[in-house]
Enzyme design. Sequence first.
Site, PDB file in Angstrom:
ATOM      1  N   CYS A   2      -6.986 -16.473   1.099  1.00 17.97           N
ATOM      2  CA  CYS A   2      -7.886 -17.387   1.863  1.00 17.97           C
ATOM      3  C   CYS A   2      -9.488 -16.961   2.372  1.00 17.97           C
ATOM      4  O   CYS A   2      -9.531 -15.930   2.350  1.00 17.97           O
ATOM      5  CB  CYS A   2      -7.164 -17.774   2.296  1.00 17.97           C
ATOM      6  SG  CYS A   2      -5.510 -18.377   2.037  1.00 17.97           S
ATOM      7  N   ARG A  28     -10.889 -12.142  -3.771  1.00 15.82           N
ATOM      8  CA  ARG A  28      -9.835 -11.612  -2.785  1.00 15.82           C
ATOM      9  C   ARG A  28      -8.558 -11.545  -2.901  1.00 15.82           C
ATOM     10  O   ARG A  28      -7.045 -11.621  -3.070  1.00 15.82           O
ATOM     11  CB  ARG A  28     -10.312 -12.621  -1.175  1.00 15.82           C
ATOM     12  CG  ARG A  28     -11.160 -11.782  -0.325  1.00 15.82           C
ATOM     13  CD  ARG A  28     -11.835 -12.471  -0.372  1.00 15.82           C
ATOM     14  NE  ARG A  28     -11.358 -12.757   1.330  1.00 15.82           N
ATOM     15  CZ  ARG A  28     -11.750 -12.679   2.192  1.00 15.82           C
ATOM     16  NH1 ARG A  28     -12.988 -11.408   2.725  1.00 15.82           N
ATOM     17  NH2 ARG A  28     -10.364 -12.556   3.836  1.00 15.82           N
ATOM     18  N   TRP A  74      -4.459 -18.877  -0.714  1.00 20.32           N
ATOM     19  CA  TRP A  74      -3.810 -17.792  -0.995  1.00 20.32           C
ATOM     20  C   TRP A  74      -1.840 -18.424  -0.694  1.00 20.32           C
ATOM     21  O   TRP A  74      -2.223 -18.050   0.216  1.00 20.32           O
ATOM     22  CB  TRP A  74      -3.704 -16.610  -0.532  1.00 20.32           C
ATOM     23  CG  TRP A  74      -2.745 -15.180  -2.042  1.00 20.32           C
ATOM     24  CD1 TRP A  74      -3.067 -14.407  -3.168  1.00 20.32           C
ATOM     25  CD2 TRP A  74      -1.551 -14.831  -1.266  1.00 20.32           C
ATOM     26  NE1 TRP A  74      -2.391 -14.460  -3.027  1.00 20.32           N
ATOM     27  CE2 TRP A  74      -0.966 -13.786  -2.111  1.00 20.32           C
ATOM     28  CE3 TRP A  74      -1.490 -14.774   0.228  1.00 20.32           C
ATOM     29  CZ2 TRP A  74       0.070 -13.152  -1.997  1.00 20.32           C
ATOM     30  CZ3 TRP A  74       0.079 -14.085   0.181  1.00 20.32           C
ATOM     31  CH2 TRP A  74       0.756 -13.507  -0.650  1.00 20.32           C
ATOM     32  N   ASN A  98      -7.788 -20.276   7.277  1.00 21.53           N
ATOM     33  CA  ASN A  98      -7.208 -18.520   7.000  1.00 21.53           C
ATOM     34  C   ASN A  98      -6.492 -18.524   7.670  1.00 21.53           C
ATOM     35  O   ASN A  98      -7.263 -18.962   8.619  1.00 21.53           O
ATOM     36  CB  ASN A  98      -8.460 -18.159   6.821  1.00 21.53           C
ATOM     37  CG  ASN A  98      -9.159 -18.067   5.378  1.00 21.53           C
ATOM     38  OD1 ASN A  98      -8.886 -19.008   4.567  1.00 21.53           O
ATOM     39  ND2 ASN A  98     -10.192 -17.425   4.919  1.00 21.53           N
ATOM     40  N   GLY A  99      -5.404 -17.584   7.922  1.00 16.39           N
ATOM     41  CA  GLY A  99      -4.384 -17.305   8.570  1.00 16.39           C
ATOM     42  C   GLY A  99      -3.049 -17.781   8.843  1.00 16.39           C
ATOM     43  O   GLY A  99      -3.424 -19.316   7.618  1.00 16.39           O
ATOM     44  N   GLU A 476      -0.134   7.373  -5.773  1.00 14.54           N
ATOM     45  CA  GLU A 476      -1.691   6.138  -5.520  1.00 14.54           C
ATOM     46  C   GLU A 476      -1.626   5.972  -6.988  1.00 14.54           C
ATOM     47  O   GLU A 476      -2.046   5.039  -8.074  1.00 14.54           O
ATOM     48  CB  GLU A 476      -3.229   7.313  -4.755  1.00 14.54           C
ATOM     49  CG  GLU A 476      -3.880   6.441  -4.586  1.00 14.54           C
ATOM     50  CD  GLU A 476      -4.031   4.819  -4.614  1.00 14.54           C
ATOM     51  OE1 GLU A 476      -2.662   4.738  -3.657  1.00 14.54           O
ATOM     52  OE2 GLU A 476      -4.381   3.925  -5.269  1.00 14.54           O
ATOM     53  N   LYS A 480      -1.326   2.154  -8.646  1.00 11.97           N
ATOM     54  CA  LYS A 480      -2.123   1.732  -9.692  1.00 11.97           C
ATOM     55  C   LYS A 480      -2.305   1.328 -10.872  1.00 11.97           C
ATOM     56  O   LYS A 480      -2.025   0.355 -11.722  1.00 11.97           O
ATOM     57  CB  LYS A 480      -3.712   3.104 -10.374  1.00 11.97           C
ATOM     58  CG  LYS A 480      -4.621   3.611  -9.421  1.00 11.97           C
ATOM     59  CD  LYS A 480      -5.126   2.626  -8.879  1.00 11.97           C
ATOM     60  CE  LYS A 480      -5.124   1.635  -7.453  1.00 11.97           C
ATOM     61  NZ  LYS A 480      -5.288   1.731  -5.950  1.00 11.97           N
ATOM     62  N   GLU A 483      -0.158  -1.810 -10.399  1.00 12.42           N
ATOM     63  CA  GLU A 483      -1.133  -2.771  -9.735  1.00 12.42           C
ATOM     64  C   GLU A 483      -1.734  -3.763 -11.075  1.00 12.42           C
ATOM     65  O   GLU A 483      -2.460  -4.764 -10.670  1.00 12.42           O
ATOM     66  CB  GLU A 483      -1.246  -2.653  -8.282  1.00 12.42           C
ATOM     67  CG  GLU A 483      -2.424  -1.895  -8.484  1.00 12.42           C
ATOM     68  CD  GLU A 483      -3.036  -1.675  -7.432  1.00 12.42           C
ATOM     69  OE1 GLU A 483      -2.820  -3.141  -6.055  1.00 12.42           O
ATOM     70  OE2 GLU A 483      -3.569  -0.932  -6.837  1.00 12.42           O
ATOM     71  N   HIS A 499      18.447  14.144  -8.495  1.00 12.17           N
ATOM     72  CA  HIS A 499      19.784  13.979  -7.582  1.00 12.17           C
ATOM     73  C   HIS A 499      19.858  12.590  -7.560  1.00 12.17           C
ATOM     74  O   HIS A 499      20.161  11.548  -6.551  1.00 12.17           O
ATOM     75  CB  HIS A 499      18.834  14.344  -5.902  1.00 12.17           C
ATOM     76  CG  HIS A 499      19.197  15.735  -5.605  1.00 12.17           C
ATOM     77  ND1 HIS A 499      19.774  15.991  -5.026  1.00 12.17           N
ATOM     78  CD2 HIS A 499      18.013  15.881  -5.444  1.00 12.17           C
ATOM     79  CE1 HIS A 499      19.227  17.161  -5.158  1.00 12.17           C
ATOM     80  NE2 HIS A 499      18.544  17.582  -5.359  1.00 12.17           N
ATOM     81  N   LYS A 595      -7.437  -9.256  -2.356  1.00  3.63           N
ATOM     82  CA  LYS A 595      -7.619  -8.206  -1.808  1.00  3.63           C
ATOM     83  C   LYS A 595      -7.762  -7.819  -0.116  1.00  3.63           C
ATOM     84  O   LYS A 595      -7.991  -6.574   0.170  1.00  3.63           O
ATOM     85  CB  LYS A 595     -10.106  -7.773  -2.485  1.00  3.63           C
ATOM     86  CG  LYS A 595     -10.849  -6.818  -2.184  1.00  3.63           C
ATOM     87  CD  LYS A 595     -10.253  -5.879  -2.741  1.00  3.63           C
ATOM     88  CE  LYS A 595     -10.685  -4.776  -2.675  1.00  3.63           C
ATOM     89  NZ  LYS A 595     -10.491  -3.443  -3.456  1.00  3.63           N
TER      90      LYS A 595
HETATM   91  C1  F6R Z   1      -3.923  -0.550  -3.862  1.00  2.00           C
HETATM   92  C2  F6R Z   1      -5.215  -1.970  -2.655  1.00  2.00           C
HETATM   93  C3  F6R Z   1      -3.926  -2.291  -1.537  1.00  2.00           C
HETATM   94  C4  F6R Z   1      -4.805  -1.599  -0.279  1.00  2.00           C
HETATM   95  C5  F6R Z   1      -4.184  -2.373   0.911  1.00  2.00           C
HETATM   96  C6  F6R Z   1      -4.613  -1.602   2.339  1.00  2.00           C
HETATM   97  O1  F6R Z   1      -4.353  -0.970  -4.564  1.00  2.00           O
HETATM   98  O2  F6R Z   1      -6.110  -1.780  -2.409  1.00  2.00           O
HETATM   99  O3  F6R Z   1      -2.800  -1.871  -1.432  1.00  2.00           O
HETATM  100  O4  F6R Z   1      -4.454  -0.248  -0.160  1.00  2.00           O
HETATM  101  O5  F6R Z   1      -3.661  -3.522   0.675  1.00  2.00           O
HETATM  102  O6  F6R Z   1      -6.092  -2.447   2.136  1.00  2.00           O
HETATM  103  P1  F6R Z   1      -7.208  -2.515   3.256  1.00  2.00           P
HETATM  104  O7  F6R Z   1      -7.502  -0.906   2.846  1.00  2.00           O
HETATM  105  O8  F6R Z   1      -7.956  -3.777   3.664  1.00  2.00           O
HETATM  106  O9  F6R Z   1      -6.173  -2.065   4.678  1.00  2.00           O
END
Ligand code: F6R
Length: 600
Positions: A2, A28, A74, A98-99, A476, A480, A483, A499, A595
């Site tokens: 949000c 975000r 959100w 927000n929250g 990682e 990528k 997502e 296994h 985000k």
């Molecule tokens: C994946 C991604 C998320 C963030 C996670 C932590 O591409 O961006 O997995 O890494 O939400 O976010 P931060 O780093 O902002 O604490």
Amino acid sequence: MCGIVGAVSKNRNILPILITGLKNLEYRGYDSAGVAYLKNNKINIVKTSGKVSKLENKLNKSDESNIGIAHTRWATHGKANSVNAHPHRVNHITIVHNGIIENFKEIKDMLEKENYSFKSSTDTEVGCALLNYYYEKFNDVDKTIKAFMNKVIGSYAILMIIDNDLDNLYVMKKESPLVIGITDKTNIVASDIRAILKYTNKYYILDDFEYARVNANEVVIKSVKGDILNKELHTIDIKDSDNYKGHYKHYMLKEIMEQKTTILKTVLPFIKEGLDSLKTLPDLTKYKEITIVGCGTAYHAGLVAKYLFEEVTNTRCNVYLASEFRYQNNFLSKDTLTIFISQSGETADTIAALKLVKSKNCPTLGIINVEDSTISYLVDTCLYTKAGSEIAVASTKAYTAQVALLSILVLSHGLRNKTISRDRALEVIDEFKSIEKLITPLLNDKDTYLSIAKNIYKEEDFFYIGRGLDYYLSMEGALKLKEISYIHSESYSAGELKHGTISLIKKNTPVLASATNSCLNPKTISNLKEVLARGADIYLICNDNYKDDTFTIINIPRTSEFIKTVLVIIPYQLIAYYTATLRGTDIDKPKNLAKSVTVE
Ligand code: F6R
């Protein structure tokens, strides 16, 4: 997640400020949007599910206003529809929030007994009703906010307009970020200064249990006790180009390409004068162990650091997901340094874990990208990654900046505890200084990534494998791909396949491996032969000039393990990117993701 924006002005129409602010917060992640503003002496509310552009189209083009609040939501409590979208309004009070109000059920029961009824399924409408209840009871804003803050359990950044006090915006804050931007005769409140940078770069940061009255002429910030606070006025210096895509189709591609410079920019302050600059990093030899906490990509960066701390400097290092950390025995002690990794510095789970460590008076260090974020204030020591604004939801340049900074931290630790020689450290420093040369050919190899993407984009399952450091990097890589392309992808330690997981391998199942550690490579190659025998299509990232006609091979330059991490990840990022483009997904704003994950 949000986003909130509010504005009050003496001489300008604030509606464009609100809409621009919301658009800047779109990255975000959100699923509905709304705005409330003063029109003909009444509060007019317009809300919609979906995008800010839809909200903009719903607004009457000729409307102008001097005070208003706006929100992107959100969904947490209740579906993403226009009833649940903010602003919410109960009698005299209109708010955006927000929250999460954790005790909203108890408050709702209490208010229902006072004859309040609710239209939405949100905790925010309950919060709005509570503010109205106290306002009608006390007829005094200070007492209303104080009672609200004492009653509510949870987190909030709230902007409030009161019907018979229409020159002022009221804002209050606990555990959700809130800044007040200052300009001449117009003051603007937002959850992130970047949302309103077009209008100002001067701002106050509200701390927990603080609130403010904001009007066109002044900002009065108070503590929950009602004392007026003299807060520091901050100035931020962000290049505008950080917030624009330029000629790139997506922010994600722009940010991947920016890694040419962001990695060196992050580590340069600690290597520019050779070994002397390394000494400016915190001394970790006073700790027996290191613990690392983060979420998602930040957690994956922590795993890379664990490998380096343990294998190179012989220092034990445990890595935990922040969402699990609070609910397990963490053996916290003053001899253990806990490192918190976060791009945004606002991730709720990471903040909760940090508060737990602080409550036991144990030492903390932050690896943070966003300056002035909550975590950067809470940690004992904060080291900043210099990735710049990361707008695409999928983290790329922030990850490599985190990994690079952690690598340099390990390097300085290794020098101090004598597990790394001066000569070796100087070699690694030289490698970092030539990072642009090493990384550019990998970034430019579009043909290879696109041809792999063409082979795989119709698949629904994708396996990533590796051993040791390569396993952590493949985690990682798999994140990528899933997502942004929505292809189910998982990473496995190569030795684990037989296994259980190998049962899922069938004809043409794509398997992407990295094998960049010469002692482990023969074993990973054997595992690849096993899946090849079961019909898999194999893609291999390696640095041995390994040749095998049955695999598609991507070669990366041979370097130390300190640099390798940021090289291996480039093909992973770009294969995910081109695959997602072929699937036509919303790459910068993947569905269901945000985000900055500000709820636990
Ligand atoms: C994946 C991604 C998320 C963030 C996670 C932590 O591409 O961006 O997995 O890494 O939400 O976010 P931060 O780093 O902002 O604490």
